[in-house]
Design a protein around this motif. Structure first.
Motif, PDB file in Angstrom:
ATOM      1  N   GLY A  48       0.764  -1.244   0.000  1.00  0.00           N
ATOM      2  CA  GLY A  48       0.000   0.000   0.000  1.00  0.00           C
ATOM      3  C   GLY A  48       0.792   1.290   0.000  1.00  0.00           C
ATOM      4  N   SER A  49       0.488   2.172   0.916  1.00  0.00           N
ATOM      5  CA  SER A  49       0.964   3.548   0.937  1.00  0.00           C
ATOM      6  C   SER A  49       2.477   3.674   1.090  1.00  0.00           C
ATOM      7  CB  SER A  49       0.304   4.287   2.102  1.00  0.00           C
ATOM      8  OG  SER A  49       0.843   3.802   3.331  1.00  0.00           O
ATOM      9  N   ALA A  50       2.983   4.880   0.791  1.00  0.00           N
ATOM     10  CA  ALA A  50       4.411   5.158   0.979  1.00  0.00           C
ATOM     11  C   ALA A  50       4.807   4.912   2.433  1.00  0.00           C
ATOM     12  CB  ALA A  50       4.722   6.598   0.576  1.00  0.00           C
ATOM     13  N   GLY A  51       3.975   5.334   3.356  1.00  0.00           N
ATOM     14  CA  GLY A  51       4.268   5.115   4.773  1.00  0.00           C
ATOM     15  C   GLY A  51       4.374   3.642   5.119  1.00  0.00           C
ATOM     16  N   ALA A  52       3.469   2.837   4.565  1.00  0.00           N
ATOM     17  CA  ALA A  52       3.507   1.391   4.817  1.00  0.00           C
ATOM     18  C   ALA A  52       4.762   0.763   4.221  1.00  0.00           C
ATOM     19  CB  ALA A  52       2.261   0.718   4.252  1.00  0.00           C
ATOM     20  N   LYS A  53       5.156   1.222   3.038  1.00  0.00           N
ATOM     21  CA  LYS A  53       6.348   0.656   2.387  1.00  0.00           C
ATOM     22  C   LYS A  53       7.623   1.031   3.148  1.00  0.00           C
ATOM     23  CE  LYS A  53       4.719   1.924  -1.941  1.00  0.00           C
ATOM     24  NZ  LYS A  53       3.295   1.896  -1.879  1.00  0.00           N
ATOM     25  N   ILE A  54       7.727   2.278   3.582  1.00  0.00           N
ATOM     26  CA  ILE A  54       8.903   2.685   4.360  1.00  0.00           C
ATOM     27  C   ILE A  54       8.905   1.969   5.705  1.00  0.00           C
ATOM     28  CG2 ILE A  54      10.093   4.618   5.464  1.00  0.00           C
ATOM     29  CD1 ILE A  54       8.952   6.376   3.122  1.00  0.00           C
ATOM     30  N   ALA A  55       7.761   1.831   6.335  1.00  0.00           N
ATOM     31  CA  ALA A  55       7.675   1.092   7.594  1.00  0.00           C
ATOM     32  C   ALA A  55       8.108  -0.358   7.411  1.00  0.00           C
ATOM     33  CB  ALA A  55       6.259   1.164   8.172  1.00  0.00           C
ATOM     34  N   ALA A  56       7.786  -0.944   6.253  1.00  0.00           N
ATOM     35  CA  ALA A  56       8.201  -2.327   5.977  1.00  0.00           C
ATOM     36  C   ALA A  56       9.726  -2.435   5.876  1.00  0.00           C
ATOM     37  CB  ALA A  56       7.534  -2.833   4.700  1.00  0.00           C
TER      38      ALA A  56
END
Length: 144
Positions: A62-70
């Protein structure tokens, strides 16, 4: 801070997470395959060729935030975005990533700049420090 409600977790700069291990799946397989978070709806045009070049596996999410959090949690090793987004899409996640000790830059390796008059951020790379030289070299070859 970055809220991950599905995991009932908050990642923050005041107590940043430990530096992530290599992506769990790759480590378990004894592989050096890089796991790249990829946009489900707008992946960069060059991302498939770049992934082939560096031996990476694309992980849609999903979102940019979710990808960076991953990347911060070690679910993936890197996130590359080149379609433009607003500063607020990545500012907090990038702050947590850098507090964790991860690499964060533009895809040409230059510094990310926030709080600018134009709030658009053209591109970014967030990854494990050890992967940054390899991914930046591949980005030079593929991102045009």
């Amino acid at each position: 801070a970055v809220g991950l409600p599905g995991q009932q977790r908050v990642l923050a700069t005041d107590y940043p997470p430990a530096y992530p291990p290599m992506a769990v799946e790759a480590a378990a397989a004894g592989s050096r395959m890089i796991r790249l978070a990829a946009s489900r709806s707008r992946p960069p045009v060059f991302l498939t060729d770049l992934a082939d070049d560096v031996g990476a596996h694309l992980v849609p999410m999903g979102s940019a935030g979710a990808k960076i959090a991953a990347v911060v949690t070690g679910e993936v090793d890197a996130y590359i975005h080149a379609g433009g987004q607003y500063e607020w899409d990545s500012a907090a996640p990038v702050a947590v990533a850098t507090a964790t000790g991860l690499h964060a830059s533009r895809i040409d390796g230059s510094a990310l700049k926030y709080n600018e008059a134009d709030p658009r951020l053209p591109d970014l790379l967030v990854c494990r420090r050890d992967l940054a030289p390899r991914l930046l070299a591949a980005l030079r070859r593929h991102s045009g």
